[in-house]
Design a protein around this motif. Structure first.
Motif, short mmCIF file in Angstrom:
data_model
loop_
_atom_site.label_atom_id
_atom_site.label_comp_id
_atom_site.label_asym_id
_atom_site.label_seq_id
_atom_site.Cartn_x
_atom_site.Cartn_y
_atom_site.Cartn_z
N PHE A 172 3.63 -2.27 -12.29
CA PHE A 172 3.42 -2.41 -10.85
C PHE A 172 2.81 -1.15 -10.27
N THR A 173 2.27 -1.28 -9.07
CA THR A 173 1.83 -0.16 -8.24
C THR A 173 2.38 -0.38 -6.84
N ASP A 176 -0.51 -3.78 -4.11
CA ASP A 176 -1.01 -4.88 -4.94
C ASP A 176 -2.33 -5.34 -4.32
N GLN A 179 -2.87 -9.21 -3.66
CA GLN A 179 -2.19 -9.81 -2.52
C GLN A 179 -2.66 -9.22 -1.20
N ASP A 189 4.08 -4.73 1.64
CA ASP A 189 4.07 -4.18 0.29
C ASP A 189 5.35 -4.58 -0.44
N ILE A 191 7.06 -5.62 -4.68
CA ILE A 191 6.95 -5.82 -6.13
C ILE A 191 7.57 -7.18 -6.42
#
Length: 481
Positions: A172-173, A176, A179, A189, A191
Motif C-alpha cells: 500500500f501507499t 491510492d 481511487q 485516503d 487502505i
C-alpha cells in the motif's frame, strides 16, 4: 482587610517574576495598607535536567497509528502497529438467508469482504507514494477489557494470533492513485484489504471468504451478535496489523471498518446490501510502538541538552531544587514559581523532520504511570501542562508551580520526621517528568489527557553539561510583617 485577597493580588502581580529583589519588596508596600503590610522577596535557583527513556506508555483506544519512519534529525526509527476489535451497533441485521443470492456449499454466502483503514496526517506529503507492506493477522484471543495495555505489548510474542488463521499481505501507499482518480470528489485516503480467500474457522469449517463465515455465524448463532463483548469472544476476536517492509509511511488511523457485501433478491429487483462493523472507542484498540533501542539509548546519553520524543520515546526529567527554595523561608508563603524550558532549534533541513510536541505535561516522576491509568487531568497542584509557544516563542512555560513546590516540601518534612533515611529511600521525591500529551478540552477546560502517540521530537536546553544559560526557577515569597 482580607489577607487572602492580598495574596491573590500579589500572585497576579508577580506571576511574571521580578528580576530585582528591591522591586519585589515594593510590591508588598503598594498592595497593602501600612498597618497590614505584606513583605515580598524573590529568588532564583538553578534546575537540573536529563533525558530518560520512556520504555512504554499506556496505549488507549482513542487514537491508533500505523507505519514505520526514520527521524532525520536523530536517525532513530519508530514503528507503529495496531490491534482492533469491532463494535456492534444495536439490532445488527443481515437479510434472511433464503433471500441471499450468493451461495456456497448450498447456503447463503457473501459476495466479498474487506477491511478498510481510513488515514489522516501523512508523515510527509512528498512521501505519499512510498511503498509499504503489512500483514493482517487474525487474533486467536481478544485483548481483554479492564486490562491496561502499554505500548510495548506485542500480541505476537504473547501468542495471541491464530497460527492457522487468516493472514493477508497488503502492499500500500498513503495515496491510492486509482481511487483518487476515479472517485476524487468523495474519496477519503484509506487502505483497503480484501479478505476473499477461503477461510477456515477454529472448528475446521471452511468458507469461501471471511464474510461468509460472519454471515453463517449470524444465521446459526444469532445470540453471539447481541453485543460487542459476546461477538468479540465468540465470533471475531479482532485483527493485528503488522508492518513487514518499507520505510517512510506513518499515519493516524481515524476509523477502521470490517465490511461484508452481499446481494438480496427483492420482490422486483436485486439490491446490493452491506454489513459494516467498526473499530471504535467502544471496543479495545491498542498501538504497539517499537523504537530503535540503540538509537534511543544514544540520544538519552547526550548531556548537552535533553530530548522530548514521542511516541513512547524520550522524556525530560527535571530535578526541582525544593530544599534550596525553602531554606530560610520556612515561615514564608511561596506565592509564585515560574520555570521556562527553551527549545533548541532543529539543525536538520530535511522536509521529513518530525513535528514539535504541541503540549507537555509536568507530572511527578513517582506517579508517571498511575497518572494516566487513573485518568487524571492537570490540577495545578501536582501536575501542570504547557502548550508550545503559548507564553513565549519557542518555549514551554510553566507560569506558577508554587503549589507543587509547597507540596513536595511538606512531603519531605513529613518523611524525614518519620524516617531519617526517607530521602535515600525516595530518591525521586523532588523529580518531575515532562511528557508529550494530547489534551481534550471542554469550554477551555482540560477534561482528558493521554500520551501523545503521534510522531514528535525536540531538544530542550539543559542536561548535565548544558553549554547554554542554566535553566532557572524564579520564585516569589511573601509573609505578613
Amino acid at each position: 482587610m482580607n489577607k487572602l485577597l492580598y495574596m491573590a493580588g500579589v500572585v497576579l502581580t508577580t506571576i511574571a517574576i521580578s528580576s530585582c529583589e528591591e522591586e519585589s519588596m515594593n510590591i508588598g508596600n503598594s498592595l497593602t495598607q501600612q498597618h497590614d503590610r505584606l513583605d515580598v522577596s524573590a529568588g532564583s535557583f538553578d534546575v537540573q535536567t536529563r533525558t530518560i527513556i520512556a520504555d512504554s506508555v499506556l496505549s488507549l483506544s482513542n487514537t491508533c497509528y500505523l507505519g514505520k519512519v526514520r527521524d532525520p534529525e536523530t536517525g532513530a526509527d519508530v514503528t507503529s502497529e495496531l490491534t482492533t476489535q469491532f463494535h456492534l451497533l444495536e439490532n445488527v441485521y443481515i437479510s434472511p438467508e433464503d433471500k441471499i443470492l450468493g451461495r456456497y456449499a448450498d447456503r447463503a454466502a457473501a459476495d466479498s469482504c474487506d477491511l478498510v483503514l481510513y488515514l489522516s496526517s501523512p508523515f510527509a506529503s512528498k512521501d505519499s507514494l512510498t511503498a509499504m507492506k503489512m500483514r493482517v493477522h487474525e487474533m486467536s484471543v481478544p485483548m481483554e477489557e479492564g486490562r491496561r495495555y502499554y505500548s510495548n505489548y506485542d500480541p505476537v510474542s504473547h501468542q495471541m494470533l491464530r497460527t492457522d488463521g487468516l493472514k493477508k499481505d497488503k502492499m500500500f501507499t498513503y495515496n491510492d492513485l486509482v481511487q483518487t482518480t476515479t472517485t476524487q470528489s468523495k474519496y477519503i485516503d484509506n487502505i483497503r484489504i480484501a479478505i476473499n480467500d477461503p477461510y477456515t474457522d477454529v472448528n475446521g469449517v471452511t468458507y469461501n471468504n471471511y464474510g461468509t463465515y460472519l454471515m453463517r455465524q449470524y444465521y446459526d448463532h444469532k445470540e453471539n451478535f447481541r453485543n460487542s463483548y459476546v461477538f468479540i469472544h465468540n465470533v471475531c476476536p479482532g485483527f493485528f496489523f503488522q508492518i513487514t517492509d518499507g520505510l517512510g509511511f506513518h499515519s493516524k488511523i481515524t476509523d477502521i471498518g470490517l465490511r461484508v457485501y452481499y446481494r438480496v433478491q427483492g420482490d422486483t429487483a436485486v439490491t446490493n446490501n452491506q454489513l459494516t462493523l467498526a473499530g471504535t472507542r467502544e471496543v479495545l484498540q491498542t498501538t504497539l510502538i517499537t523504537n530503535d533501542k540503540k538509537a534511543i539509548q544514544a540520544l538519552a546519553a547526550e548531556t548537552t541538552h535533553t530530548y522530548i520524543k514521542s511516541p513512547a520515546g524520550l522524556f525530560t526529567e527535571v530535578t526541582l531544587p525544593v530544599k534550596a527554595i525553602k531554606q530560610g523561608h520556612d515561615s514564608d508563603s511561596l506565592i509564585a514559581s515560574k520555570i521556562v524550558f527553551q527549545r533548541l532549534n532543529n539543525e536538520s533541513t530535511d522536509y521529513r523532520t518530525l513535528a514539535v510536541p504541541s503540549t507537555l505535561l509536568m507530572v511527578q516522576k513517582d506517579s508517571l504511570y498511575s497518572y494516566f491509568e487513573d485518568n487524571k487531568v492537570p490540577d495545578n497542584i501536582t501536575s501542570y501542562y504547557s502548550s508550545f509557544g503559548a507564553s513565549n516563542p519557542n518555549t514551554y512555560t510553566f507560569a506558577n508551580i508554587s503549589n507543587l513546590i509547597t507540596k513536595l516540601w511538606e512531603m519531605y518534612q513529613n518523611g524525614i520526621k518519620s524516617d531519617a533515611n526517607w530521602e535515600a529511600k525516595n530518591p525521586d521525591w523532588n523529580k518531575v517528568v515532562l511528557v508529550p500529551v494530547k489534551t481534550t478540552l471542554s469550554n477551555s477546560v482540560v477534561t482528558g489527557v493521554e500520551n501523545d502517540m503521534s510522531l514528535t521530537s525536540t531538544r530542550l536546553i539543559g542536561g548535565k553539561d548544558n553549554p547554554n544559560a542554566p535553566i532557572k526557577i524564579d520564585v516569589v515569597y511573601a509573609k505578613y510583617q
